[in-house]
Write a protein that holds these residues in place. Structure first.
Motif: not given
Length: 340
Positions: A16-20, A25-30, A171-175, A201-209
């Motif tokens: 199981p994985f979910e970006p914190t 924020k680290d990805a945004q800077k990166r 990375g997609q969570a940054t969006l 990938g986009l729906a999962a990441g962006a929803s977390c973001g």
């Protein structure tokens, strides 16, 4: 013919994985040095049509032409020196390939991209122009994941999947985080957001973001009719495959089954899944051309199509939609905007 939904075994090889928020924020800077902070636009005509306040995230203006750059960057920038020497291998209907090839060229990394023979010419040509090796494959008799694994085994290249990868999802969570920040900048609060969906990938990441900043927002995935694996899975409460028996102009969204890693995230964060027809997508492409002065590919236009077609009630709400990509063959695009 009545459509049949395929129920998948509920086994997974993924933890199981979910970006914190910290990881996002680290990805945004990166990725900030290489990615564009794309504009959040507002259209009086769109607001009138929907009776809502709609913010349009123009990710079709991103480098490499789609949101996929974010995930590709976040993955590639975390390769070790030895891994960079070995290069990367990816599979893609187009936009992930364009993104990873652009990133590879920028960072001086060798890249091989597996693409279906019927992928849009502009996407195949773009990947090659970025210096990547393109290996076309026949979807009817070859499995792209198996081909990618073989290349990786032979060359030592690192596999960069299009959606089922923690680095890519983050990375997609940054969006999503960027949208929430931009909406906050105009002193309003987001009620609902819509994102194009294929493997998730986009729906999962962006929803977390978004939820890391604005936890109360409702979020919907949007897919083409017949390729509604995410919508079907969300309704069933388990991963399912949409048994698509017709094509779609949305070449970027033709994955019928949600990802093993992305689906649990979407199950937790999405309010539901919506579907749109090709005719509704064409109407959205025409609207974007006429009213927003933006070129949007079919897969990138599905979220706009959903609110124009009234697939969800947004009256009186503050809404965000992502135009996720703008890579489309010129001849096909001309036919879409001229269609009556």
């Amino acid at each position: 013919m009545k459509r049949q939904e395929i129920i998948l075994p509920q086994t997974t090889s993924f933890a199981p994985f979910e970006p914190t928020l910290e990881e996002i924020k680290d990805a945004q800077k990166r990725i900030a040095r290489h990615a564009v902070r794309t504009p959040l636009l507002e259209s009086d005509e769109l607001n009138r049509h929907t009776k809502a306040r709609v913010f349009v995230k123009a990710e079709n203006l991103q480098r490499a032409g789609s949101f996929k750059l974010r995930g590709a960057l976040n993955r590639a920038l975390q390769l070790s020196a030895d891994e960079r020497q070995q290069g990367v291998v990816a599979w893609s209907s187009g936009n992930h390939g364009l993104a990873i090839s652009y990133v590879a060229r920028t960072l001086g990394i060798r890249a091989t991209v597996l693409m279906p023979q019927e992928a849009p010419k502009t996407k195949i040509d773009g990947v090659r122009a970025n210096g990547a090796v393109v290996r076309l494959y026949d979807k009817s008799r070859e499995v792209r994941e198996e081909l990618g694994a073989q290349i990786a085994a032979e060359t030592g290249a690192v596999i960069v999947p299009p959606y089922d990868d923690p680095f890519v999802i983050t990375g997609q969570a940054t969006l999503g985080a960027e949208i929430a920040e931009q909406v906050s900048d105009v002193r309003t609060e987001l009620d609902v957001a819509f994102f194009p969906c294929s493997g998730g990938g986009l729906a999962a990441g962006a929803s977390c973001g978004i939820h890391a900043i604005n936890p109360g927002a409702a979020i919907y995935s949007v897919e083409p009719e017949q390729y509604d694996g995410m919508a079907t899975s969300l309704a069933a409460g388990e991963r399912r495959t949409a048994s698509s028996n017709v094509g779609s102009i949305c070449d970027a969204l033709l994955v019928p089954t949600p990802g093993e890693l992305t689906y649990p995230i979407c199950k937790k964060h999405l309010t539901g899944g919506l579907c749109v027809s090709d005719a509704e997508v064409i109407a959205a492409i025409q609207f974007a051309y006429r009213e927003l002065k933006l070129i949007v590919e079919p897969g990138g236009a599905v979220a706009l199509a959903a609110i124009l077609a009234g697939r969800a009630n947004v009256v009186g709400k503050t809404v965000a939609i992502a135009l996720s990509g703008g890579n489309v063959d010129a001849e096909k695009y001309a036919s879409y905007i001229l269609q009556t």
